[in-house]
Design a protein around this motif. Structure first.
Motif, PDB file in Angstrom:
ATOM      1  N   VAL A 206     -17.883 -59.266 -15.330  1.00  0.00           N
ATOM      2  CA  VAL A 206     -17.788 -59.168 -13.860  1.00  0.00           C
ATOM      3  C   VAL A 206     -16.547 -58.408 -13.375  1.00  0.00           C
TER       4      VAL A 206
ATOM      5  N   ARG B  64     -16.713 -54.617 -14.192  1.00  0.00           N
ATOM      6  CA  ARG B  64     -17.660 -53.852 -13.374  1.00  0.00           C
ATOM      7  C   ARG B  64     -17.148 -53.676 -11.949  1.00  0.00           C
ATOM      8  N   LEU B  65     -16.627 -54.748 -11.371  1.00  0.00           N
ATOM      9  CA  LEU B  65     -16.145 -54.642  -9.985  1.00  0.00           C
ATOM     10  C   LEU B  65     -15.024 -53.613  -9.888  1.00  0.00           C
TER      11      LEU B  65
ATOM     12  N   PHE C  52     -16.148 -49.919  -9.837  1.00  0.00           N
ATOM     13  CA  PHE C  52     -16.626 -49.413  -8.554  1.00  0.00           C
ATOM     14  C   PHE C  52     -15.538 -48.601  -7.842  1.00  0.00           C
TER      15      PHE C  52
ATOM     16  N   PHE D  65     -20.610 -46.648 -17.220  1.00  0.00           N
ATOM     17  CA  PHE D  65     -20.717 -47.514 -16.053  1.00  0.00           C
ATOM     18  C   PHE D  65     -21.885 -47.051 -15.202  1.00  0.00           C
ATOM     19  N   GLU D  66     -22.875 -47.891 -15.064  1.00  0.00           N
ATOM     20  CA  GLU D  66     -23.984 -47.575 -14.173  1.00  0.00           C
ATOM     21  C   GLU D  66     -23.871 -48.454 -12.945  1.00  0.00           C
ATOM     22  N   LEU D  67     -24.161 -47.879 -11.804  1.00  0.00           N
ATOM     23  CA  LEU D  67     -24.010 -48.619 -10.548  1.00  0.00           C
ATOM     24  C   LEU D  67     -24.871 -49.870 -10.524  1.00  0.00           C
ATOM     25  N   ALA D  68     -26.090 -49.738 -11.035  1.00  0.00           N
ATOM     26  CA  ALA D  68     -26.977 -50.896 -11.035  1.00  0.00           C
ATOM     27  C   ALA D  68     -26.761 -51.675 -12.320  1.00  0.00           C
ATOM     28  N   LYS D  69     -26.568 -52.995 -12.179  1.00  0.00           N
ATOM     29  CA  LYS D  69     -26.341 -53.856 -13.329  1.00  0.00           C
ATOM     30  C   LYS D  69     -27.634 -53.978 -14.115  1.00  0.00           C
ATOM     31  N   ARG D  70     -27.525 -53.837 -15.403  1.00  0.00           N
ATOM     32  CA  ARG D  70     -28.732 -53.981 -16.254  1.00  0.00           C
ATOM     33  C   ARG D  70     -29.005 -55.441 -16.522  1.00  0.00           C
TER      34      ARG D  70
ATOM     35  N   VAL E  41     -30.966 -46.969  -6.882  1.00  0.00           N
ATOM     36  CA  VAL E  41     -29.895 -46.780  -7.858  1.00  0.00           C
ATOM     37  C   VAL E  41     -30.326 -47.259  -9.244  1.00  0.00           C
TER      38      VAL E  41
ATOM     39  N   ASN F  68     -25.126 -42.750 -10.432  1.00  0.00           N
ATOM     40  CA  ASN F  68     -23.725 -43.061 -10.678  1.00  0.00           C
ATOM     41  C   ASN F  68     -22.899 -42.798  -9.437  1.00  0.00           C
TER      42      ASN F  68
ATOM     43  N   TYR G 124     -21.156 -52.656  -4.280  1.00  0.00           N
ATOM     44  CA  TYR G 124     -20.017 -53.461  -4.716  1.00  0.00           C
ATOM     45  C   TYR G 124     -20.120 -54.868  -4.140  1.00  0.00           C
TER      46      TYR G 124
END
Lengths: 196, 355
Positions: A81, A84-85, A88, A190-195, B118, B124, B139
């Motif tokens: 967590v 990832r934050l 961003f 790092f992908e914006l959408a969490k897998r 996304v 990205n 975010y």
């Protein structure tokens, strides 16, 4: 303050040194609980005792403890967590550094009454590769914690950066960051959408 | 009409793409002249030269089915979808541009569908303009759900702790039996059912002697063993509780037969009289029992029932311990007027007499 900080130390100790070490520290520090709840508030004095006890039991100075903790929160597989934050914050390590100014605001978006230390980032000289980061919070020695976080983040971006803590100005210690190579390593994706 | 101010912007496609990564520039007859990099990435194919409506469908306003109609609705917010499976949804604003023939410039955004887009197209940070608040939204979604997860886990842990505390509040920790409060709860469940039941009060005899000679630990073992033996003598659905000290309570369900109850009590005494071993020493106790049968008439309180059972117990003690007495039934041997008063309809005898 929120149990989040205490809980971070707890997880750090358990993931790196085991449950037994944690229960010894909890005893030594007279913490009064077996485990901290991140979303509940605890007395600041408990955090002080927790840090002193952890430092004593693990045999490392508080500075090293903070640095290791910062590193753990970004790089340990159990801590997805925070990493990832933070990612961003920007596409490159430099963008990320400059986004640290916004960190308290960002955190407050998620948890309005979270007390986050104030962070100030300055670019030094004409070169865009040097930065000075100042951090002010209720806990003494946060520079070391931030230094651990930033080192791990540089690795995460695949960037070679040198970090130094300086007792430079009247405001106390600050962190000097010099970016040497932005293409130093692979870094982590790092992908914006969490897998998952 | 006032004076129309024009703003002569002459900009390269790549530069425009940095400002608006999801723009489309159309000729006056609806052919795509240029498209932003993110939109091209999402489409996954060459867009330049294609007809706008062949690539994107206008979902709202619904009336727009031809490019001619679209040109008359440029002031509306457009809802578009990129043809594909699943289709990607956009919101768009459009503006007329100058130049030869005049064209149309559209800027697209994901709107509330940003998270789906996304993840579907694996976008990205660099696919968004730095000014786009979409990143802040993503975010926020992630930070909020992390905080929510923590809160949910906290709630679950608190709920578990609450249940344990509740359970502990009605349990005697030494024997694991319900305590007085637990017994009261169970019996109040029984009391409205209109079925007869019996309450049994049991007092261990000679328990103090064990405690005094062999110590409290021995006493604890005796109590734990007595609890097990008591349970073994009862049927399923019956309740055994510890009131504290050496006093136990039993609730026998659906039984109104004094002979049966007396037999149960005597069996129980016999079972308790078997020696209990403690570190090689034998502890010997016995028990006195008082029983009251409640013909559930709805008028009798628990306190009244317990008082009658206690009086029966008192008779057993007075008669030399190790005995069973039933409220309302005179004890067989030299009772000397010690028999318990036959009050109300509660005692077994009165219940039977009235039926």
């Amino acid at each position: 303050m929120f149990g989040l900080v205490n809980r971070a130390v707890e997880r750090f100790v358990i993931d790196n040194y085991g449950e037994e070490a944690w229960s010894r520290i909890a005893q030594m520090g007279k913490l009064g609980v077996d485990s901290f709840e991140p979303m509940l508030k605890y007395d600041d004095a408990i955090t002080d005792r927790l840090i002193t006890a952890s430092s004593l039991f693990l045999g490392k100075s508080e500075e090293i403890l903070f640095e290791d903790l910062g590193n753990y929160l970004v790089s340990h597989p159990n801590c997805e967590v925070p990493r990832r934050l933070l990612r961003f914050g920007g596409e490159t390590f430099a963008d990320f550094l400059l986004s640290l100014d916004d960190l308290p605001e960002r955190a407050r978006l998620a948890v309005p009454d979270l007390e986050i230390p104030m962070i100030e980032v300055d670019e030094t000289e004409a070169s865009s590769y040097g930065y000075v980061v100042r951090v002010r919070g209720v806990i003494e020695g946060l520079e070391f914690f931030l230094s651990g976080v930033l080192r791990a983040m540089a690795d995460d971006y695949g960037t070679l950066a040198l970090l130094e803590i300086e007792e430079a100005d009247t405001l106390g210690r600050h962190l000097r960051v010099a970016i040497h190579d932005t293409d130093f390593g692979e870094g982590r994706k790092f992908e914006l959408a969490k897998r998952g | 009409m006032g004076i129309v101010e024009t703003c002569a912007v002459d900009i390269e496609a790549a530069e425009l793409g940095r400002l608006m990564p999801m723009y489309v520039h159309l000729s006056n007859d609806g052919i795509i002249l240029a498209a932003g990099p993110t939109l091209s990435k999402i489409a996954g194919r060459q867009l330049v030269g294609k007809g706008f409506l062949d690539v994107l469908e206008v979902r709202r306003p619904r009336s727009i089915t031809t490019f001619q109609v679209l040109r008359n609705h440029l002031d509306n917010t457009l809802h578009l979808s990129l043809r594909g499976d699943p289709p990607t949804l956009f919101r768009a604003v459009a503006a007329r541009t100058g130049g030869q023939g005049g064209g149309i410039l559209l800027n697209l955004s994901f709107g509330i569908h940003v998270y789906d887009a996304v993840s579907q197209h694996r976008l990205n940070l660099s696919d968004f303009a730095a000014t786009d608040l979409a990143i802040e939204m993503l975010y926020l979604k992630e930070a909020k759900s992390a905080a929510m997860d923590e809160s949910r886990r906290l709630n679950e842990r608190l709920e578990t702790a609450r249940r344990v505390a509740q359970e502990t509040a009605v349990t005697d920790l030494l024997t694991g039996l319900p305590n007085r409060r637990g017994f009261e709860l169970k019996i109040s469940e029984r009391m409205g059912r209109n079925e007869p039941f019996a309450v049994m009060v049991l007092d261990l005899d000679f328990f103090k002697a064990v405690n005094d000679t062999l110590g409290h630990e021995a006493g604890d073992v005796v109590l734990q063993t007595a609890a097990k033996r008591f349970l073994n003598c009862m049927r399923r659905g019956d309740v055994v509780a510890r009131m504290g000290g050496d006093e136990f309570l039993g609730l026998c369900d659906g039984t109104a037969d004094p002979d049966h109850l007396k037999a149960v009590g005597e069996r129980l005494i016999e079972s308790l009289e078997a020696p209990i071993e403690y570190h090689g020493r034998e502890c010997k106790v016995s028990a006195s029992i008082g029983i009251v049968v409640a013909e559930d008439d709805g008028n009798t309180t628990l306190a009244e029932l317990l008082k009658m059972a206690d009086e029966a117990l008192y008779v057993s003690k007075r008669n030399g311990r190790g005995q069973v007495s039933i409220a309302g039934i005179p004890t067989t041997d030299q009772s000397d007027g010690l028999e318990v008063e036959n009050t109300k309809v509660v005692s077994f005898r009165s219940a039977r007499n009235t039926s």
